[in-house]
Design a protein around this motif. Structure first.
Motif, mmCIF file in Angstrom:
data_model
loop_
_atom_site.group_PDB
_atom_site.id
_atom_site.type_symbol
_atom_site.label_atom_id
_atom_site.label_comp_id
_atom_site.label_asym_id
_atom_site.label_seq_id
_atom_site.Cartn_x
_atom_site.Cartn_y
_atom_site.Cartn_z
ATOM 1 N N LYS A 285 -37.590 67.844 40.202
ATOM 2 C CA LYS A 285 -38.058 66.861 39.223
ATOM 3 C C LYS A 285 -38.268 67.544 37.884
ATOM 4 O O LYS A 285 -38.901 68.597 37.820
ATOM 5 C CB LYS A 285 -39.360 66.223 39.690
ATOM 6 N N LYS A 287 -39.777 66.875 34.057
ATOM 7 C CA LYS A 287 -40.750 65.960 33.447
ATOM 8 C C LYS A 287 -40.861 66.200 31.952
ATOM 9 O O LYS A 287 -40.842 67.339 31.505
ATOM 10 C CB LYS A 287 -42.115 66.175 34.097
ATOM 11 N N TYR A 288 -41.044 65.136 31.216
ATOM 12 C CA TYR A 288 -41.092 65.216 29.756
ATOM 13 C C TYR A 288 -42.317 64.487 29.218
ATOM 14 O O TYR A 288 -42.897 63.643 29.886
ATOM 15 C CB TYR A 288 -39.842 64.564 29.161
ATOM 16 N N ALA A 289 -42.617 64.804 27.963
ATOM 17 C CA ALA A 289 -43.749 64.127 27.325
ATOM 18 C C ALA A 289 -43.451 62.657 27.088
ATOM 19 O O ALA A 289 -44.331 61.809 27.216
ATOM 20 C CB ALA A 289 -44.074 64.814 25.997
ATOM 21 N N LYS A 291 -40.203 60.940 27.887
ATOM 22 C CA LYS A 291 -39.014 60.375 28.533
ATOM 23 C C LYS A 291 -39.328 60.248 30.017
ATOM 24 O O LYS A 291 -40.212 60.925 30.537
ATOM 25 C CB LYS A 291 -37.821 61.331 28.390
ATOM 26 N N PRO A 292 -38.542 59.432 30.712
ATOM 27 C CA PRO A 292 -38.771 59.316 32.163
ATOM 28 C C PRO A 292 -38.536 60.652 32.879
ATOM 29 O O PRO A 292 -37.660 61.431 32.484
ATOM 30 C CB PRO A 292 -37.708 58.293 32.598
ATOM 31 N N THR A 293 -39.320 60.877 33.884
ATOM 32 C CA THR A 293 -39.078 62.010 34.785
ATOM 33 C C THR A 293 -37.690 61.857 35.404
ATOM 34 O O THR A 293 -37.264 60.763 35.745
ATOM 35 C CB THR A 293 -40.154 62.025 35.888
ATOM 36 N N GLU A 294 -36.992 62.975 35.520
ATOM 37 C CA GLU A 294 -35.644 62.958 36.078
ATOM 38 C C GLU A 294 -35.615 63.612 37.459
ATOM 39 O O GLU A 294 -36.273 64.620 37.694
ATOM 40 C CB GLU A 294 -34.680 63.707 35.158
ATOM 41 N N ILE A 295 -34.782 63.042 38.317
ATOM 42 C CA ILE A 295 -34.604 63.562 39.671
ATOM 43 C C ILE A 295 -33.264 64.285 39.722
ATOM 44 O O ILE A 295 -32.223 63.657 39.860
ATOM 45 C CB ILE A 295 -34.647 62.410 40.698
#
Lengths: 383, 383, 383, 383
Positions: A285, A287-289, A291-295
């Motif tokens: 995963k 994670k960004y401030a 943007k959506p978390t990416e899988i």
């Protein structure tokens, strides 16, 4: 061409020896040709036969293995020796093997003591043979991807790491019975000065330094013997500082009842964060401030060469612990083979843990035990 | 003692051939000794050499392989032949291999047509050799555990099944480019009358019948060609009835964009339900009317012998797709070896898919295509 | 009969004031009748009008509110005052309200300093009015269930707690702009001596003591100011010991970029363990040495009265943060109403946080700040 | 200014009535002033008193409520009537309320039959009052976000929808006991011609059409009565075609033992896909062919105005079913209030389900029952 593999330890009933052998087979780089599977010559022979190796190449001791193999013609002689004994029996065979011209794969932690580790560092430096330490978790493709995200600046400056390794299997006094694994892992004479911290804390420590590319500079440890009668720590938490000032919380426990083996790491930089855990090992995963978390997933087209090099199947076909282990064996083999051909292996292939990681792991153990006993909060991490 | 393995298909660049070979290696039951890796003799030889087999045992056709191997002394001759060609090239080598005294492992779906499947059923029946069809998902330990929960009555009478197999990789017209996998899998001349339904729908179908122990009696299919220009179905949904009256919803798609390969099944009885999906393959959820849902895990002490027999590592060390595949190879080897010793293999070892599953899979394809074209809602499932 | 509610703070643009008002409405126990929503009388009036209360009951200060309301007839006068100002403005209105005959609901942390907290403890003790501190997370039904599992011995002796509260919203220097929340929460003049530890560390601390029923005896803190220019800690980790010898790892961060608000706790005893996190708030995982992990759910028939009393809907209808908050308001109202009727409220209703929790929370802040500055590893936890 | 709310149905012991009242309170738009809570005048009064409304405004029938309220001065008279009776008692009060100048909020499904629905459509068209049908799931912010992703073209052309609504609560013959919910929901005299399909299938249907913005054109249904003695379908699966050619699989079951209420939808276009489920209601997964899946979250800065308008708290504070319900009430109130002020409400506020959705829901029921009985595969969806 397969590399000829020998094994020290790993006789019938051992857990990690079987894992090493599967790992060696998965990518077809090795052929098991000899072993000193037990210090009991009879048992060693029985194990050897069960494993399909020639009866006269199942030896009663590592010394015998090395001596006898050396006398074989070069094209029959073992090339790589895997050492899968308990910790107290790591140093001897490793040193002898390296000094007699064999590559070595060694189970972690590297040695019984930091002193031995330092000596082994010299042995490796003096040898023209290669050395691999099986810190399995760094063999996972998404752990490698995590490291790449840090290396390529995607996370920015690293600020915080949480790394945890919860197990519950030693919640009761198993070593009081006939559990072989529990017995040696809780025995100071076989494991060394640390229990939980040596067995799994070192993995967490290695994972942290591997992914962040940073080094630990200070630690503050709280070690516990939770189960009555136990001789070594079975639980511990370590606050750490890295050499860029980032802080780390490392926890490892063998009394977290109901937990299996779910090693997990979260790393936060000033640009992004990441999270990986063994339960869902094919996922990373990011994670960004804002943007959506990416899988991120193994087998996907967007991952780096370090992840794809260490994956065999397309996305959605889960690979696991044995494949992560196999990646260590495969990369080690690629590097050896490149050397045999006078080439340099790719950066991806050369990415396997070695003596430096082993030395730092042993330093971790010594430092963490010392800090655990100290009344001072912060102890300088020394090697 | 290792079984001598040969392979038909699976030359350089093939996906599933490499998977079969890893699966064969993991548990050390086989030694690859020969192959007809390509219908191009040159390429076959090149593949054979790369795989480390003797140059004269890399043949240019399966016919040659079988003829030549038969002439070898019994203790050198191949014993088991894995056939990993596209569907249209399954029947020929399988029949010839069985009729010439070789055990066969065949990739699914079993044949190009139901007619071929029926003939193959007879060939298998007439042969004293064993036949294994690689319906991989039934090799997962928690799929076996699911079947055991049904068999032992834990779920009560089965009422409802949802089984789904969503993929997204064929969301665009990949076969228009040089994607080898996309090309043959969407080509009626190589895949047969079904695309998505043959490739992955059969897996879902097999999973449903394997876990429930029930047989399909009626179906109602909605098949779609979603991507323009495609020649075979790339998406479909099938309502089904089982022979105890339970109803099933089976869906398979290759245009579910963003999905990898997450085959999933849910089964509900009158006492309990269960859920398994490949993403989290080491977990089986068991659900009750009035108790908390339980998370059953591979490697745990409480699972049945069918799960533990098919697991190599303790709980928390994830095993995946390759290990599930390896379980098929391992169980097939155990059964062959037991036969060589005049013994009967354990029930756990004998639990691998065979000609019956293959025949039903081909019947599924024919029935589903017929139903897809029919205006009548329910079609009787016939074999 | 609804209780007449007043509010101090919570004017337009405030976050937590709106949350309190929703919480007060959900179970229909209160009617908002007055407020001192801002220290600016104009703004207070505007807020009051927008909230639909009588213009003459929107006051310019809490002092005015209390003075004027006291003069109203008993059946019109406010009964409960919610105080939702920043930390530095907690003590004054709370003390005055209690001393003038009003029940008080106060946002956490209880006061600006431990000294104030001790004085407030005396005020509460001397008053016949009730006091509720809004430690929201203890209002979640599955947190209450967790506490019940500990109380009823299901976990056995508690050995280990991991509690974490990761946030990422203060990863950059937000207080440099016009973010009102960031400004006061990072301002020592408004928040007190602690930033992250006061804002969210106290929640984690409270959750740990609430669920385990144990008290902290020693701590060892590592506090960090990660973002340059910030005046208060924005990240911290605390090792703790509980009064039965169990050890705790408490982490809280506001620079864990990409994290929202996922407070999570894991508690391990010698018989079982449990895990709860806010992301999946309606679930409680219960873990065992030798049985499958169980997924306990709100609304299920098998949960205790403490969970079911705090849930409004059947299983599968998720309730969240606002409902957890509402549980505090509802239980407080039930207890007040029981008192008005000369009865004792049920144990379930009386289970809301009060001055004891507030005092311990303030002690946590003072102890953690002191430990953070200390070179000694373990500091005795003092109140 | 609060809208004056009345309620028909929802007396003591009713589930959905209490949910409506909480929903009405959460955003403070309504004040409950009257009700016909039961057809038994005594019971209605008792409920009214318990709810804190004036004794003389708790009526014994909806007719009485409407007649009496009409005679009250305009500024005291009820403005909005919520109708929360079983299905057979929807049409009468709705029609009468609208025709007498009251706005109506009605629980779904809209009516007892499609015929009634068509008549109601005319009533609504002829009235200048507003009508809201409580299809709760379209009140979730991430369901609205899903719809926005489709509307703004992020998914491209929609190709496939999977929508499912599994419940297990009717796994046994509950209606044989005194379960009030089970009794009326399985009673054709109160529910209408459909059981499961009317109760929850309609929700799944609505969710599909709401998110995709497409209309169903053909259906093929398999309906089952699984539990012996039951009079209405308790399980069903429906294949559907949408007006752009996309295909849908809709499943709903009340015998999926162990399942709670986890309605879930997946939509796949030619550019991207999405997934939402109630269990994790604050999350929307967005999936791509060649990028990592994204986890979109309520309260995040990147979501559309349709999601943020329907969320009260920052990211990480889970909102649930009651807040989704409240969104319907709040948007309805905003629209009514805008009308009272001669303005047009925002597009976000006007986004609540109405008579069109109700009519299509009733058409779904009639079509699905007809298709369930038909031997023809595809039935044209007619209204």
């Amino acid at each position: 061409m397969k590399l000829r593999l020998g094994m020290v330890g790993g006789g019938q009933g051992a857990f990690i020896g079987a894992v090493h052998r599967i790992a060696a087979r998965i990518d077809d780089d090795y052929e098991l040709v000899c072993g000193a599977f037990s210090s009991n010559a009879e048992k060693s022979k029985a194990s050897g036969i069960a494993l399909g190796i020639a009866a006269d190449r199942a030896y009663g001791s590592y010394e015998e293995l090395i001596e006898k193999e050396k006398q074989l013609p070069e094209d029959q002689r073992v090339q790589v020796i895997s050492i899968v004994t308990p910790n107290h029996a790591h140093f001897g065979p490793t040193k002898m093997a390296l000094e007699n011209g064999f590559h070595v794969i060694l189970d972690k932690p590297m040695t019984f003591s930091l002193e031995e580790a330092k000596e082994l560092e010299k042995v490796v430096a003096a040898s023209d043979k290669l050395f691999c330490l099986t810190h399995t978790y760094t063999g996972y493709p998404m752990v490698k991807e995590a490291r790449q995200l840090v290396r390529t600046g995607k996370l920015g400056t690293i600020r915080k790491v949480y790394v945890e390794y919860p197990q519950g299997w030693l919640s009761s006094f198993l070593e009081g019975g006939d559990n072989k694994q529990a017995s040696w892992r809780t025995d100071p004479g076989k494991s060394g000065i640390a229990g939980c911290m040596g067995d799994i804390g070192t993995h967490a420590f290695n994972l942290c330094e591997y992914i962040t590319g940073l080094e630990t500079t200070q630690i503050c440890a709280d070690l516990n013997i939770v189960v009555e009668g136990r001789k070594l720590d079975d639980d511990g938490s370590v606050l750490m500082k890295l050499n860029n000032g980032a802080s780390v919380v490392l926890t490892a426990s063998q009394i977290a009842i109901g937990e299996e083996n779910n090693v997990k790491i979260r790393v936060y930089g000033d640009k992004a964060g990441l999270e990986w855990e063994q339960w869902d090992a094919n996922t990373l995963k990011v994670k960004y401030a804002d943007k959506p978390t990416e899988i991120w997933r193994t087998g996907a087209g967007y991952v780096s060469s370090f992840a794809s090099h260490n994956t065999r199947t397309p996305g959605g076909h889960p690979e696991g612990y044995l494949e992560a282990f196999a990646n260590l064996y495969h990369n080690f083999a690629l590097t050896i083979k490149a050397g045999l051909e006078g080439k340099e292996a790719s950066e991806e292939a050369q990415d396997f843990p070695g003596v430096k990681e082993g030395l730092r792991g042993m330093a971790f153990i010594e430092n963490v035990i010392a800090s655990g006993k100290s009344d001072v909060k912060w102890t300088k991490f020394t090697v």
